[in-house]
Scaffold this motif. Structure first.
Motif, PDB file in Angstrom:
ATOM      1  N   THR A 132      -8.564  41.676 -17.032  1.00 51.56           N
ATOM      2  CA  THR A 132      -8.637  42.389 -15.750  1.00 51.56           C
ATOM      3  C   THR A 132      -9.444  43.683 -15.880  1.00 51.56           C
ATOM      4  N   HIS A 133      -9.393  44.330 -17.028  1.00 51.28           N
ATOM      5  CA  HIS A 133     -10.226  45.530 -17.209  1.00 51.28           C
ATOM      6  C   HIS A 133     -11.704  45.161 -17.276  1.00 51.28           C
ATOM      7  N   PHE A 134     -12.013  44.035 -17.900  1.00 50.44           N
ATOM      8  CA  PHE A 134     -13.391  43.540 -17.907  1.00 50.44           C
ATOM      9  C   PHE A 134     -13.846  43.254 -16.464  1.00 50.44           C
ATOM     10  N   LEU A 135     -12.992  42.580 -15.694  1.00 47.09           N
ATOM     11  CA  LEU A 135     -13.301  42.327 -14.280  1.00 47.09           C
ATOM     12  C   LEU A 135     -13.464  43.630 -13.505  1.00 47.09           C
ATOM     13  N   SER A 136     -12.652  44.628 -13.834  1.00 51.63           N
ATOM     14  CA  SER A 136     -12.762  45.906 -13.123  1.00 51.63           C
ATOM     15  C   SER A 136     -14.119  46.551 -13.373  1.00 51.63           C
ATOM     16  N   GLY A 137     -14.654  46.370 -14.586  1.00 47.62           N
ATOM     17  CA  GLY A 137     -15.992  46.877 -14.873  1.00 47.62           C
ATOM     18  C   GLY A 137     -17.046  46.189 -14.029  1.00 47.62           C
ATOM     19  N   ILE A 138     -16.902  44.881 -13.858  1.00 43.19           N
ATOM     20  CA  ILE A 138     -17.840  44.120 -13.023  1.00 43.19           C
ATOM     21  C   ILE A 138     -17.709  44.539 -11.565  1.00 43.19           C
ATOM     22  N   VAL A 139     -16.471  44.633 -11.079  1.00 47.97           N
ATOM     23  CA  VAL A 139     -16.244  45.023  -9.680  1.00 47.97           C
ATOM     24  C   VAL A 139     -16.748  46.451  -9.436  1.00 47.97           C
ATOM     25  N   SER A 140     -16.504  47.367 -10.383  1.00 44.17           N
ATOM     26  CA  SER A 140     -16.999  48.746 -10.258  1.00 44.17           C
ATOM     27  C   SER A 140     -18.523  48.786 -10.220  1.00 44.17           C
ATOM     28  N   ALA A 141     -19.151  47.948 -11.041  1.00 46.67           N
ATOM     29  CA  ALA A 141     -20.612  47.897 -11.069  1.00 46.67           C
ATOM     30  C   ALA A 141     -21.158  47.407  -9.725  1.00 46.67           C
ATOM     31  N   PHE A 142     -20.545  46.377  -9.174  1.00 45.83           N
ATOM     32  CA  PHE A 142     -20.979  45.902  -7.859  1.00 45.83           C
ATOM     33  C   PHE A 142     -20.697  46.943  -6.773  1.00 45.83           C
ATOM     34  N   GLY A 143     -19.584  47.667  -6.914  1.00 44.68           N
ATOM     35  CA  GLY A 143     -19.324  48.773  -5.985  1.00 44.68           C
ATOM     36  C   GLY A 143     -20.400  49.843  -6.078  1.00 44.68           C
ATOM     37  N   SER A 144     -20.879  50.093  -7.289  1.00 42.72           N
ATOM     38  CA  SER A 144     -21.959  51.065  -7.497  1.00 42.72           C
ATOM     39  C   SER A 144     -23.254  50.593  -6.837  1.00 42.72           C
ATOM     40  N   ILE A 145     -23.531  49.301  -6.966  1.00 47.80           N
ATOM     41  CA  ILE A 145     -24.726  48.748  -6.312  1.00 47.80           C
ATOM     42  C   ILE A 145     -24.594  48.877  -4.801  1.00 47.80           C
ATOM     43  N   PHE A 146     -23.394  48.654  -4.289  1.00 49.30           N
ATOM     44  CA  PHE A 146     -23.126  48.830  -2.862  1.00 49.30           C
ATOM     45  C   PHE A 146     -23.474  50.255  -2.428  1.00 49.30           C
ATOM     46  N   ILE A 147     -23.031  51.241  -3.213  1.00 45.63           N
ATOM     47  CA  ILE A 147     -23.315  52.651  -2.902  1.00 45.63           C
ATOM     48  C   ILE A 147     -24.819  52.922  -2.949  1.00 45.63           C
TER      49      ILE A 147
ATOM     50  N   LYS B 257     -26.410  51.294   0.177  1.00 42.01           N
ATOM     51  CA  LYS B 257     -26.029  51.964   1.422  1.00 42.01           C
ATOM     52  C   LYS B 257     -26.634  53.372   1.523  1.00 42.01           C
ATOM     53  N   SER B 258     -26.817  54.025   0.383  1.00 41.96           N
ATOM     54  CA  SER B 258     -27.390  55.375   0.411  1.00 41.96           C
ATOM     55  C   SER B 258     -28.909  55.340   0.517  1.00 41.96           C
ATOM     56  N   LYS B 259     -29.469  54.128   0.403  1.00 46.06           N
ATOM     57  CA  LYS B 259     -30.925  53.932   0.477  1.00 46.06           C
ATOM     58  C   LYS B 259     -31.667  54.763  -0.564  1.00 46.06           C
TER      59      LYS B 259
ATOM     60  N   LEU C 143     -31.494  36.342  -7.809  1.00 46.54           N
ATOM     61  CA  LEU C 143     -30.295  35.704  -8.334  1.00 46.54           C
ATOM     62  C   LEU C 143     -29.057  36.417  -7.788  1.00 46.54           C
ATOM     63  N   LEU C 144     -28.016  36.512  -8.577  1.00 46.18           N
ATOM     64  CA  LEU C 144     -26.729  37.034  -8.139  1.00 46.18           C
ATOM     65  C   LEU C 144     -26.812  38.441  -7.554  1.00 46.18           C
ATOM     66  N   ILE C 145     -27.463  39.359  -8.240  1.00 42.73           N
ATOM     67  CA  ILE C 145     -27.500  40.757  -7.793  1.00 42.73           C
ATOM     68  C   ILE C 145     -28.243  40.890  -6.469  1.00 42.73           C
ATOM     69  N   LYS C 146     -29.397  40.295  -6.368  1.00 39.71           N
ATOM     70  CA  LYS C 146     -30.176  40.415  -5.125  1.00 39.71           C
ATOM     71  C   LYS C 146     -29.501  39.676  -3.972  1.00 39.71           C
ATOM     72  N   LYS C 147     -28.787  38.607  -4.284  1.00 40.61           N
ATOM     73  CA  LYS C 147     -28.026  37.928  -3.213  1.00 40.61           C
ATOM     74  C   LYS C 147     -26.906  38.835  -2.729  1.00 40.61           C
ATOM     75  N   PHE C 148     -26.270  39.535  -3.664  1.00 39.01           N
ATOM     76  CA  PHE C 148     -25.231  40.503  -3.284  1.00 39.01           C
ATOM     77  C   PHE C 148     -25.830  41.611  -2.428  1.00 39.01           C
ATOM     78  N   ILE C 149     -26.980  42.135  -2.842  1.00 37.56           N
ATOM     79  CA  ILE C 149     -27.645  43.209  -2.106  1.00 37.56           C
ATOM     80  C   ILE C 149     -28.003  42.747  -0.691  1.00 37.56           C
ATOM     81  N   SER C 150     -28.417  41.497  -0.552  1.00 32.39           N
ATOM     82  CA  SER C 150     -28.788  40.997   0.785  1.00 32.39           C
ATOM     83  C   SER C 150     -27.578  40.935   1.715  1.00 32.39           C
ATOM     84  N   THR C 151     -26.364  40.766   1.161  1.00 29.78           N
ATOM     85  CA  THR C 151     -25.171  40.777   2.009  1.00 29.78           C
ATOM     86  C   THR C 151     -24.772  42.191   2.403  1.00 29.78           C
ATOM     87  N   VAL C 152     -25.173  43.167   1.597  1.00 31.39           N
ATOM     88  CA  VAL C 152     -24.826  44.572   1.857  1.00 31.39           C
ATOM     89  C   VAL C 152     -25.716  45.176   2.924  1.00 31.39           C
ATOM     90  N   LYS C 153     -26.998  44.819   2.923  1.00 29.42           N
ATOM     91  CA  LYS C 153     -27.956  45.447   3.840  1.00 29.42           C
ATOM     92  C   LYS C 153     -27.663  45.112   5.280  1.00 29.42           C
TER      93      LYS C 153
END
Length: 197
Positions: free
Chosen positions: A90-105, A108-110, A187-197
């Protein structure tokens, strides 16, 4: 469909926690620990209401699934005590989730565009979240005479390992972020970014 799964996970976690509290003879601290999932699992919805932002159902799903796994299964169902590797997972997952949260920020901050800064920001945020969590566990130890960090059993090993595996999760996401941007892959990261925009 994802929204229905989110609601189902929330209901299972909240109702399950209430049932466990009712069926166990627990002191106040343990009741508070089990029922605090009501706040943690709904936190993203509260953030959306307070800051008047819309977060994609897929992102909500990632957050809810993480809280369901870490809090409900780990704490309330007590898988941390029953499966020796569950805490590190779960701590490993938290690192992944935190990283995706950082990408979200970042998105969103452009402010994205400087790849080196973005990578540094993702890793720094992952380490900050991991460190803040360990500070929270330490504070809980002091206030409620509990030992979530397993200090009595492991010394500082458990805390350091938790931070390291969270860091590794953040590094993996950062490496993916770097190569997807450098090589212009979708791939995964850019697909995630496309859902955020």
């Amino acid at each position: 469909m994802i929204r229905k799964i989110n609601i189902l996970l929330i209901l299972i976690a909240v109702i399950g926690s209430i049932c466990i509290v009712i069926n166990k003879d627990q002191n106040f601290v343990l009741v508070l620990k089990d029922l605090s999932i009501i706040v943690t699992i709904s936190a993203l919805y509260l953030i959306q209401k307070i800051f008047k932002i819309k977060i994609d159902d897929g992102i909500n799903f990632i957050y809810i699934l993480f809280i369901f796994t870490a809090h409900f299964l780990g704490v309330t169902v007590e898988l941390y005590n029953k499966i020796y590797w569950f805490d590190k997972f779960t701590h490993f997952l938290s690192g992944i989730v935190s990283a995706f949260g950082s990408i979200f920020i970042i998105v969103k901050s452009k402010k994205n565009g400087n790849l080196k800064f973005d990578i540094l920001f993702i890793i720094a945020m992952t380490l900050m979240v991991a460190s803040l969590w360990e500070m929270f566990e330490y504070t809980s130890s002091c206030l409620f005479d509990v030992d979530p960090q397993r200090v009595k059993l492991t010394g500082v090993s458990d805390t350091m390992q938790d931070i390291i595996v969270a860091f590794l999760g953040g590094v993996i996401v950062s490496v993916c972020y770097y190569f997807e941007h450098r090589d212009n892959h979708n791939l995964l990261i850019k697909k995630f970014i496309s859902t955020v925009k």
